[in-house]
Design a protein around this motif. Structure first.
Motif, PDB file in Angstrom:
ATOM      1  N   CYS A 193       0.812  -1.232   0.000  1.00 31.19           N
ATOM      2  CA  CYS A 193       0.000   0.000   0.000  1.00 31.19           C
ATOM      3  C   CYS A 193       0.849   1.288   0.000  1.00 31.19           C
ATOM      4  O   CYS A 193       1.699   1.482   0.855  1.00 31.19           O
ATOM      5  N   ARG A 194       0.601   2.143  -0.971  1.00 25.11           N
ATOM      6  CA  ARG A 194       1.384   3.387  -1.062  1.00 25.11           C
ATOM      7  C   ARG A 194       1.070   4.342   0.091  1.00 25.11           C
ATOM      8  O   ARG A 194       1.938   5.029   0.606  1.00 25.11           O
ATOM      9  N   ARG A 195      -0.184   4.393   0.479  1.00 26.01           N
ATOM     10  CA  ARG A 195      -0.551   5.333   1.540  1.00 26.01           C
ATOM     11  C   ARG A 195       0.108   4.939   2.857  1.00 26.01           C
ATOM     12  O   ARG A 195       0.568   5.790   3.605  1.00 26.01           O
ATOM     13  N   CYS A 233      -4.889   0.842   2.509  1.00 24.58           N
ATOM     14  CA  CYS A 233      -5.930   1.868   2.393  1.00 24.58           C
ATOM     15  C   CYS A 233      -7.081   1.518   1.474  1.00 24.58           C
ATOM     16  O   CYS A 233      -8.181   2.041   1.615  1.00 24.58           O
ATOM     17  N   GLY A 234      -6.849   0.677   0.494  1.00 19.71           N
ATOM     18  CA  GLY A 234      -7.924   0.372  -0.444  1.00 19.71           C
ATOM     19  C   GLY A 234      -8.177   1.473  -1.456  1.00 19.71           C
ATOM     20  O   GLY A 234      -9.090   1.393  -2.258  1.00 19.71           O
ATOM     21  N   ASN A 235      -7.369   2.532  -1.431  1.00 15.13           N
ATOM     22  CA  ASN A 235      -7.577   3.626  -2.381  1.00 15.13           C
ATOM     23  C   ASN A 235      -6.256   4.084  -3.008  1.00 15.13           C
ATOM     24  O   ASN A 235      -6.003   5.279  -3.155  1.00 15.13           O
ATOM     25  N   CYS A 236      -5.386   3.118  -3.322  1.00 19.75           N
ATOM     26  CA  CYS A 236      -4.192   3.428  -4.104  1.00 19.75           C
ATOM     27  C   CYS A 236      -4.045   2.309  -5.136  1.00 19.75           C
ATOM     28  O   CYS A 236      -4.697   1.270  -5.005  1.00 19.75           O
ATOM     29  N   CYS A 287      -3.193  -1.189  -3.822  1.00 26.23           N
ATOM     30  CA  CYS A 287      -4.295  -1.838  -3.109  1.00 26.23           C
ATOM     31  C   CYS A 287      -5.354  -2.314  -4.090  1.00 26.23           C
ATOM     32  O   CYS A 287      -5.897  -3.403  -3.946  1.00 26.23           O
TER      33      CYS A 287
HETATM   34 ZN    ZN Z   1      -3.306   1.552  -0.444  1.00 27.57          ZN
END
Ligand code: ZN
Ligand code: ADP
Length: 616
Positions: free
Chosen positions: A374-376, A391-394, A397
């Motif tokens: 995950c990048r975040r 995060c589920g938003n990168c 993910c």
């Molecule tokens: Zn992520």
């Protein structure tokens, strides 16, 4: 009855509740305390000094280096019915006198000043003679000699502590590492060193890194798929490239303007103003563009070149999505970027310490690009903020990258570099590995080497990906002179000897086709997110949203202010979803306070009233 901070938030700003630490900060400052506020962009720092200024006697004085934004900030406050003005070098003497008179008569709630203007004796004498509610020092990281936003005048702001010891001082910034925080606390003499830190996360920003192939076309595809009609920033390393990219986008029918330090001040000012005022304009810019860009509806920040450090990257991408709606941070990155930046560092004549810091900065940045988790989590971890779950938003993910055991390919490429004398660039090594028959191969007799043709099993593109990852991980060093010759480093020895294995990332080569519906869906999701009870967003709501935007543009143009000063997209979206029909219902929409209801209620109620809901 005494007015409270919450009353002001609801009646003047039209928001129902404080976020995170806002209430605590406002309470602390209203009762006379000093503090340093660290909050991410879009977190809501301004309310932390605006509301205490309204609660305390006298005017709040806001010190800001961002002269170009003061007019818009003041316009936005006046729209809320707050009495605000600014003092900076763009004002005529007459204007200055008018502002001074207002202050003398106690008719100002907020006064914005540039630091150099504040430090003039004329201004200080003026402040001696009136009630000052507080001093807010915005962009406080400018005090740091080490940072790239250093402003020498900020060092002299310690005068505030000496000359106005009883008046609370609040410093705020979105970026300050440990050392900068200390510098701010020391230099501004913030009593008791009180610090408010909010998490750094910007959950509405989606981070994506794509492998660079044909950067312009990739950018174009990204814009067409995800951001038709949206405003955004495209960062480039060189001035020339900002101009070329703007020209290219304009040719493709996408309105764009360049911005860099080589353009005259007047041109820069004009471009910035158009960016703020027009809907859906793209700025192609060097890092000269950015600090304090307050535009809330920047929907994406794209990087065509690699930033120099993760701090710079986070700051630049942070300019997207200040309004909290979904936004994209998109970066396109390839072998050439790594080679170029490594070369620039190697040629730099900065002192050792500085060089080491830059080197570390670049390594962290490369680590971020190559990461397969995950990048975040990595970004936040770097700034000392733990994110317990992915995060589920990168991109990593959403589409977890494949990794593979790259030990053998790495060994082949490293030995090929050694066999060829460690002075050729990636392209030549790939030609040798793939058994190409070029002129240069024959000229150097490289077709006689044992490594000639041992890499047929992989495409040139896959080999470039291997080369990039070897450079990024420091197994290859880049020749500072010449054409990016690759030298094998000591760090590569264990891999060459087979003592260590190497996991590599398999790049998603062919850009995956994303359906064009995606952008529409994204926007619909943004509108939808505002209201749990509207499960599905129909075309009617979106059409109404567009009509509300058109009305807003019309009203903004009449007054010569940026559209978002009237209402944010978020507020219009809420109107489109909830369709308020009365003033009372309108006041329940986030972002509609008393003053704005009075000014615009009728106009927007009119638009909503004319939009029947089609039933089928
Ligand atoms: Zn992520
Ligand atoms: P910063 O200066 O920290 O980047 P701003 O003060 O400009 O952020 O606030 C970002 C946006 O969030 C603004 O549009 C602001 O009006 C809005 N905002 C701030 N506080 C609240 C709140 N408590 N509720 C709703 N919106 C808020």
């Amino acid at each position: 009855m005494k007015t409270t901070a919450l009353d002001i938030l609801r009646d003047t700003y039209g928001y129902p509740a404080f976020r995170d630490s806002q209430a605590a900060i406002i309470d602390h400052v209203s009762t006379g305390g000093d503090c340093l506020v660290l909050m991410p962009t879009g977190g809501g720092k301004s309310l932390c000094y605006q509301i205490p200024s309204l609660l305390r006697p006298g005017a709040g004085v806001i010190v800001s280096p961002l002269i170009a934004l003061m007019q818009d900030q003041v316009d936005a406050l006046r729209q809320l019915g707050i009495r605000a003005a600014f003092l900076n070098s763009t004002l005529s003497l007459d204007d200055v006198r008018r502002v001074e008179a207002l202050l003398h008569r106690g008719e100002l709630d907020l006064l914005y000043v540039a630091p150099e203007r504040l430090l003039q004796e004329r201004t200080l004498a003026l402040l001696d003679a009136v009630d000052v509610a507080l001093f807010a020092i915005d962009e406080a990281h400018c005090v740091s000699r080490w940072g790239h936003d250093f402003r020498p005048e900020y060092l002299q702001l310690d005068i505030l502590a000496q000359r106005y010891p009883g008046i609370p001082r609040l410093a705020c910034t979105a970026t300050a590492d440990e050392r900068t925080r200390q510098e701010i606390l020391d230099n501004l003499h913030l009593r008791d060193g009180h610090l408010f830190i909010s998490g750094f996360d910007r959950p509405n920003i989606r981070y994506t890194v794509v492998e660079k192939d044909q950067p312009r076309q990739q950018l174009l595809r990204f814009l067409r798929r995800e951001h038709p009609g949206d405003a955004g920033i495209v960062y480039c390393l060189s001035r020339k490239k900002t101009e070329e990219t703007a020209a290219y986008l304009n040719d493709q029918g996408i309105p764009a303007l360049p911005y860099h330090a080589g353009l005259g001040g007047e041109v820069r000012r004009k471009h910035q103003e158009r960016f703020l005022r027009e809907d859906g304009l793209i700025m192609t810019a060097t890092i000269a563009f950015g600090m304090g860009i307050d535009k809330p509806d920047v929907r994406f920040v794209a990087h065509l070149d690699l930033p120099k450090s993760l701090e710079a990257y986070y700051q630049e991408t942070g300019r997207a999505g200040r309004d909290g709606l979904p936004a994209n941070a998109w970066m396109c990155y390839g072998l050439q970027d790594v080679v170029l930046l490594r070369q620039m560092l190697a040629q730099s004549d900065a002192d050792q310490m500085h060089l080491r810091r830059e080197q570390q900065g670049l390594d962290t940045m490369l680590g971020y690009c190559e990461i397969t988790t995950c990048r975040r989590q990595m970004l936040l971890g770097y700034f000392g903020d733990e994110l317990p779950e992915p995060c589920g938003n990168c991109d990593t993910c959403l589409e977890p990258p494949e990794t593979f055991d790259g030990t053998v390919p790495a060994q082949k490429m490293l030995s090929c570099a050694i066999r060829t004398g460690q002075r050729f660039g990636a392209q030549h090594l790939i030609n040798v590995l793939r058994g190409s028959e070029g002129e240069r191969i024959r000229q150097w007799n490289h077709d006689q080497l044992p490594t000639y043709g041992i890499g047929m099993e992989m495409s040139a593109r896959e080999w470039r990906s291997v080369a990039r990852q070897l450079v990024a991980r420091g197994l290859f060093a880049v020749d500072p002179e010449g054409y990016g010759g690759l030298r094998v480093t000591d760090a590569a020895r264990p891999v060459l000897r087979g003592d260590e294995t190497l996991q590599l990332r398999r790049d998603l080569l062919a850009a995956k086709a994303t359906p064009d519906r995606k952008a529409r869906k994204r926007r619909a999701a943004a509108l939808d997110a505002l209201s749990a009870d509207v499960a599905q967003l129909d075309g009617d709501t979106e059409a109404l949203f567009d009509r509300l935007r058109a009305k807003r543009k019309e009203l903004a143009d009449q007054q010569g202010v940026p559209p978002y000063v009237i209402f944010h997209d978020k507020t219009l979206a809420a109107m489109a979803v909830h369709r308020p029909m009365t003033s009372e219902a309108m006041l329940k929409i986030g972002g509609v306070g008393e003053s704005k209801l009075e000014r615009y209620g009728e106009a927007f109620l009119g638009v909503i009233g004319e939009s029947p809901i089609e039933s089928d």
